[in-house]
Every structure is written in structure tokens, then in C-alpha cells.
Design a protein around this motif. Structure first.
Motif, PDB file in Angstrom:
ATOM      1  N   ALA A 180      -8.181  -2.800  -7.999  1.00  9.45           N
ATOM      2  CA  ALA A 180      -7.135  -2.692  -6.990  1.00  9.45           C
ATOM      3  C   ALA A 180      -7.755  -2.161  -5.708  1.00  9.45           C
ATOM      4  N   ILE A 181      -7.169  -2.557  -4.597  1.00  9.39           N
ATOM      5  CA  ILE A 181      -7.607  -2.060  -3.293  1.00  9.39           C
ATOM      6  C   ILE A 181      -6.708  -0.878  -2.952  1.00  9.39           C
ATOM      7  N   PRO A 182      -7.266   0.342  -2.946  1.00 12.06           N
ATOM      8  CA  PRO A 182      -6.424   1.527  -2.730  1.00 12.06           C
ATOM      9  C   PRO A 182      -5.885   1.606  -1.301  1.00 12.06           C
ATOM     10  N   SER A 183      -4.749   2.234  -1.197  1.00 13.41           N
ATOM     11  CA  SER A 183      -4.123   2.434   0.108  1.00 13.41           C
ATOM     12  C   SER A 183      -4.921   3.444   0.924  1.00 13.41           C
ATOM     13  N   PRO A 184      -5.242   3.098   2.168  1.00  9.48           N
ATOM     14  CA  PRO A 184      -5.900   4.087   3.025  1.00  9.48           C
ATOM     15  C   PRO A 184      -4.920   5.146   3.527  1.00  9.48           C
ATOM     16  N   GLY A 195      -2.302   6.461   1.446  1.00  6.93           N
ATOM     17  CA  GLY A 195      -1.639   7.157   0.356  1.00  6.93           C
ATOM     18  C   GLY A 195      -0.322   6.475   0.039  1.00  6.93           C
ATOM     19  N   VAL A 196       0.463   7.073  -0.811  1.00  2.00           N
ATOM     20  CA  VAL A 196       1.762   6.519  -1.185  1.00  2.00           C
ATOM     21  C   VAL A 196       2.835   7.244  -0.385  1.00  2.00           C
ATOM     22  N   TRP A 211       0.826  -1.210   0.000  1.00  2.00           N
ATOM     23  CA  TRP A 211       0.000   0.000   0.000  1.00  2.00           C
ATOM     24  C   TRP A 211       0.859   1.259   0.000  1.00  2.00           C
ATOM     25  N   ASP A 218       3.206   1.213  -3.414  1.00  2.00           N
ATOM     26  CA  ASP A 218       2.548   1.239  -4.726  1.00  2.00           C
ATOM     27  C   ASP A 218       1.225   1.985  -4.735  1.00  2.00           C
ATOM     28  N   GLY A 219       0.650   2.254  -3.584  1.00  2.00           N
ATOM     29  CA  GLY A 219      -0.609   2.984  -3.519  1.00  2.00           C
ATOM     30  C   GLY A 219      -1.854   2.136  -3.634  1.00  2.00           C
ATOM     31  N   ALA A 220      -1.702   0.875  -4.021  1.00  2.00           N
ATOM     32  CA  ALA A 220      -2.865  -0.007  -4.151  1.00  2.00           C
ATOM     33  C   ALA A 220      -2.401  -1.455  -4.246  1.00  2.00           C
ATOM     34  N   PRO A 223      -3.148  -4.647  -6.322  1.00  2.00           N
ATOM     35  CA  PRO A 223      -3.871  -5.126  -7.501  1.00  2.00           C
ATOM     36  C   PRO A 223      -4.505  -6.498  -7.228  1.00  2.00           C
TER      37      PRO A 223
END
Length: 179
Positions: free
Chosen positions: A126-130, A132-133, A112, A115-117, A119
Motif C-alpha cells: 500500500a502507498i501510505p498517506s503522507p 495521516g488519517v 489517503w 483510509d490512511g493508504a 492499496p
């Protein structure tokens, strides 16, 4: 039919134990295999992704495994262990449980943050990062994940060595309880 004998773990506990053990071995095998293939083949990326999902499998099974463990008292070892060995056994088992949760959670957080998510294979989802990057944090967590993975080679090795000792030196019922 009763699948739990007084001297044996429940069928659920045995299933969780061996399935999680197989997934841990698979996760290690996959990550160790990434260096075998040239990066430009795409195989290391596939192995890394498979390692990640094997870790997710470990986490998903660790939860019901822990619940099953807390709901049922483990069958006793016969003949009983010396209290110091019993304590060492309990500490090792709880360290293994901590590993089953910490490693996958560190892996998820690493992906997370780096990569921010996450896949989802076979889809464009993709499951997004809660969070952020945050590459610096992702790199730091990856370092901890790798170090913990190395430490747990030894904890797993200790667990296996103890089983071998119980089976062939002490000749007690320890392995029979999980078989």
C-alpha cells in the motif's frame, strides 16, 4: 512518415484523447454500478477500487496529453468559429483539462485521508498517506469529488453536444481533426 496533417491532431494527441475519454467513461460506469449490487457481495468494493484505478489511469495519461497539447497548436476549425464561440470552446477545453487533474487528485487525497493508504491490487503493498488519517477531511474531499463529478457530467455533455452541432449542423471539420 508524418502522422500530423495540418488539419488533424497528431496521432499521439488522438490516442491520448480517445484513451482518456474511454477511461473517464469507465470511471463513471464503475462508480454508478456500485449501487446495483448488495454490499455484502464484495462487488461494490471491487467496483469502487476499479473506479479508483481508472481515475489513476486518467491522471497518468492527462500529464502527457497536456504536454502534447501545449507542444502543438491545435489544427484550425474550417470554416473558422466566431470569436465568442472560439472563446467558449477554449474555456470548455481548459475546464476539461482541470477536471482530468482535479478528479483523480481529489480521489487520491480522499483515500489517503479516509483510509490512511492506497492499496495496490494483487499485492499486500500500500502507498501510505503522507498526511495521516483525517476522516473529516477525507469525507469533505469525497463530497467535493462527488460534486465535481456531477458538474462535469454537464461539461462533458456540453463537449459532446458541441461535437454533434459541429458535425451535423455546422458541418465543419472539427470531428475530423480528432478522428
Amino acid at each position: 512518415m508524418n502522422d500530423t496533417l495540418p488539419n488533424r491532431y497528431s496521432a499521439k494527441a488522438r490516442h491520448f484523447h480517445w484513451t482518456v475519454a474511454a477511461l473517464v467513461v469507465l470511471a463513471y460506469a464503475l462508480i454508478l454500478s456500485t449501487d446495483i449490487f448488495p454490499r455484502d457481495t464484495g462487488i461494490p468494493a471491487l467496483l469502487l477500487q476499479s473506479h479508483f484505478w481508472a481515475g489513476i489511469g486518467v491522471l497518468l495519461l492527462a500529464i502527457p496529453r497536456l504536454i502534447e497539447r501545449l507542444r502543438h497548436t491545435p489544427p484550425s476549425v474550417s470554416p473558422p468559429l466566431h470569436p465568442k464561440l472560439e472563446l467558449l470552446s477554449r474555456l470548455t477545453h481548459w475546464a476539461l483539462y482541470a477536471f482530468l487533474f482535479a478528479q483523480p487528485l481529489l480521489g487520491i487525497a480522499t483515500v489517503w485521508l479516509s483510509d490512511g493508504a492506497i492499496p495496490i491490487p494483487g499485492t499486500s503493498l500500500a502507498i501510505p498517506s503522507p498526511f495521516g488519517v483525517l476522516p473529516h477531511w477525507g469525507h469533505s474531499l469525497e463530497s467535493i469529488h462527488k460534486t465535481l463529478g456531477t458538474v462535469f457530467y454537464y461539461v462533458i455533455g456540453l463537449h459532446i453536444a458541441a461535437v454533434v452541432w459541429h458535425q451535423f449542423v455546422r458541418r465543419d471539420n472539427l470531428l475530423k481533426r480528432m478522428w
